[in-house]
Enzyme design. Structure first.
Site, mmCIF file in Angstrom:
data_model
loop_
_atom_site.group_PDB
_atom_site.id
_atom_site.type_symbol
_atom_site.label_atom_id
_atom_site.label_comp_id
_atom_site.label_asym_id
_atom_site.label_seq_id
_atom_site.Cartn_x
_atom_site.Cartn_y
_atom_site.Cartn_z
ATOM 1 N N ASP A 379 0.865 -1.180 0.000
ATOM 2 C CA ASP A 379 0.000 0.000 0.000
ATOM 3 C C ASP A 379 0.900 1.229 0.000
ATOM 4 O O ASP A 379 1.828 1.354 0.832
ATOM 5 C CB ASP A 379 -0.892 0.008 1.239
ATOM 6 C CG ASP A 379 -1.911 1.148 1.191
ATOM 7 O OD1 ASP A 379 -3.008 0.936 0.649
ATOM 8 O OD2 ASP A 379 -1.580 2.251 1.686
ATOM 9 N N LEU A 380 0.684 2.168 -0.949
ATOM 10 C CA LEU A 380 1.557 3.336 -1.077
ATOM 11 C C LEU A 380 1.282 4.321 0.056
ATOM 12 O O LEU A 380 0.133 4.557 0.453
ATOM 13 C CB LEU A 380 1.320 4.013 -2.426
ATOM 14 C CG LEU A 380 1.565 3.142 -3.684
ATOM 15 C CD1 LEU A 380 1.354 3.974 -4.941
ATOM 16 C CD2 LEU A 380 2.953 2.518 -3.672
ATOM 17 N N ASP A 422 -4.302 2.562 -4.703
ATOM 18 C CA ASP A 422 -2.842 2.598 -4.577
ATOM 19 C C ASP A 422 -2.319 1.313 -3.946
ATOM 20 O O ASP A 422 -1.293 1.322 -3.236
ATOM 21 C CB ASP A 422 -2.408 3.823 -3.769
ATOM 22 C CG ASP A 422 -3.032 3.855 -2.377
ATOM 23 O OD1 ASP A 422 -3.880 2.988 -2.096
ATOM 24 O OD2 ASP A 422 -2.664 4.734 -1.577
#
Length: 503
Positions: A379-380, A422
């Site tokens: 997960d960004l 994302d």
């Protein structure tokens, strides 16, 4: 059967009418023949009446002259009696209808005359004949007749002889004219019937030609190829003109040649099996299938073939008739749709659907080979502020760059997926150990954390990664994904931009 009759009704109706008119013509011919026989008989009998009237005068005169010398031959008296009886019998038969004796001695039936002109002549003849018949009957039946009676009878016969003969001539002529008129009328009906038969035949022929032209035009304009193949010989008996446009070969290239000329190797075998099944069972094993056709430029055309069985044109052989439709464009569109359904449009990476398909396959291999499997849930970090500050266009560019960086970090045997927003997943197969996975995760974090320049703006993000192993953390993809996701959130809550293993 009913559908076939309805289909060809415009052709069949004139032909049915032709058949009915043929029967009518046959009946008319029989009737004409019968009427000609009746007319000939009447005319013949009427002509005989003329001869009988002359014979009666001649015999009566001969007997009268002989009686003066008192030497009357008995034979002449019998002849006169027969002539008088026959003349009277025939005259009555013409008048009222009845039997009469023909010249051959055969008893025949004479129809009552109905023609007004003939009946008028007949009435005049009867008017003259009745008193003469009475005199002749008395003359023939009496043993002795006075000379004065005989003389008067001969005088009456001589007086009316020409008139009676003339009336019999007129009766004969009247019957001949009636026969001519009736024959002309019947011949006219025959001619009209023949003309109607000819017209109906022409109509049927024109409609059949028009129908053939109509279907030929349909065949030429349709993009489908229509073929007929003999089940026994596997030879092509019919092919539509559209084959030129679709495959590049003309019709003669296929006609009366093996149907295998249409297909590539795999499809040849499929179609051959269909023909064999129809030959053995009389039924199609399938009415529809996908085939590949060989074009004149050696390229392949993907087609849908719809089949049915039918009798050949001669009605003896069984054929498979097929409509072949080009589905190359449809197949290409389907491939695009399938690709779109399995690929993330923005990054070009496989999506969540593909992840689960490949993960299940990888899990079955790991279970069979007793090897490990790892799922990295990424997960960004700090991506939302970039979207909010620079807009979604810049955010999309950052996602594309990040996807490429993650893909560059993994092995060829591994896979990366974008599963939404994302979030990314990396699937590791084969030789998987804790230190190697940790090292890979750290490389991904380092690569993703490098700043990304978009339109002169520097965008800085990071990555939180959770890792789960098979069989250590579970034996189910959903379980492994959930544990990796949970480990990723542990990183999120403890400072981000790091990696954590499932517990």
């Amino acid at each position: 059967m009913n559908q076939t009759l309805l289909k060809y009704k415009l052709v069949l109706l004139p032909l049915v009418l032709v058949m009915l008119l043929d029967f009518a013509l046959l009946a008319i011919n029989y009737y004409v023949t019968a009427q000609i026989e009746v007319s000939a008989k009447n005319i013949n009998i009427a002509g005989r009446q003329r001869m009988l009237s002359q014979k009666i005068i001649k015999l009566a005169s001969l007997i009268h002259n002989s009686s003066q010398h008192q030497t009357v031959p008995l034979g002449d008296m019998d002849k006169l009696a027969k002539a008088v009886a026959l003349f009277d019998e025939t005259l009555n038969a013409f008048s009222e209808g009845g039997t009469a004796t023909a010249a051959s001695g055969e008893v025949i039936f004479i129809d009552k005359l109905v023609d007004e002109d003939a009946r008028e002549r007949l009435f005049d003849a009867q008017y003259i004949w009745r008193p003469l018949h009475e005199e002749l009957s008395y003359f023939l039946s009496s043993q002795a007749v006075s000379a004065s009676f005989s003389h008067q009878m001969m005088k009456d016969l001589a007086k009316h002889d020409e008139e009676l003969l003339s009336l019999m001539n007129e009766l004969t002529i009247s019957l001949e004219e009636e026969a001519k008129a009736e024959t002309f009328f019947l011949r006219s009906i025959q001619t009209a019937t023949v003309l109607l038969i000819f017209v109906c035949f022409c109509i049927a022929t024109i409609r059949l030609i028009r129908r053939e032209d109509y279907y030929d035009n349909l065949m030429e304009k349709t993009t489908d190829i229509v073929i007929g193949v003999d089940v026994k010989t596997a030879l092509t008996t019919f092919v539509s003109g559209s084959v030129v446009e679709l495959l590049g070969f003309n019709q003669q290239h296929y006609l009366l040649k093996p149907a295998s000329l249409f297909f590539v190797k795999e499809s040849k075998a499929v179609f051959s099996e269909i023909l064999e099944a129809v030959d053995k069972t009389g039924r199609l094993p399938t009415s529809r299938c996908e085939v590949r056709l060989l074009k004149s430029d050696d390229s392949i055309l993907v087609a849908d073939i719809v089949m049915q069985t039918a009798l050949s044109e001669n009605g003896k052989n069984v054929e498979v008739t097929a409509a072949i439709r080009d589905i190359s464009e449809r197949k290409a569109a389907e491939a695009i749709l399938i690709e779109q359904a399995h690929k993330d449009e923005l990054t070009g990476l496989p999506n969540r659907i593909v992840f689960y398909e490949l993960a299940e396959h990888a899990l079955s291999i790991a279970q069979r080979n007793k090897t490990r499997l790892a799922i990295l849930y990424i997960d960004l970090d700090q991506f939302k502020p970039i979207n909010d500050t620079y807009g979604h266009g810049v955010g999309d560019t950052v996602l594309q760059t990040t996807a490429n960086r993650i893909a560059a970090c993994i092995r060829k045997s591994d896979s990366v997926f974008r599963i939404g927003g994302d979030e990314f997943i990396v699937l590791l197969e084969g030789q998987v150990d804790d230190e190697g996975v940790r090292s890979l995760a750290e490389n991904i974090i380092q690569s993703v954390s490098n700043s990304i320049m978009v339109n002169g703006d520097s965008c800085q993000i990071g990555a939180s990664i959770g890792v789960a192993f098979y069989p250590d953390d579970g034996a189910d993809i959903d379980v492994l994904t959930q544990k990796a996701d949970k480990a990723m959130y542990t990183v999120k809550h403890s400072g981000r931009n790091n990696v954590a293993f499932a517990e």
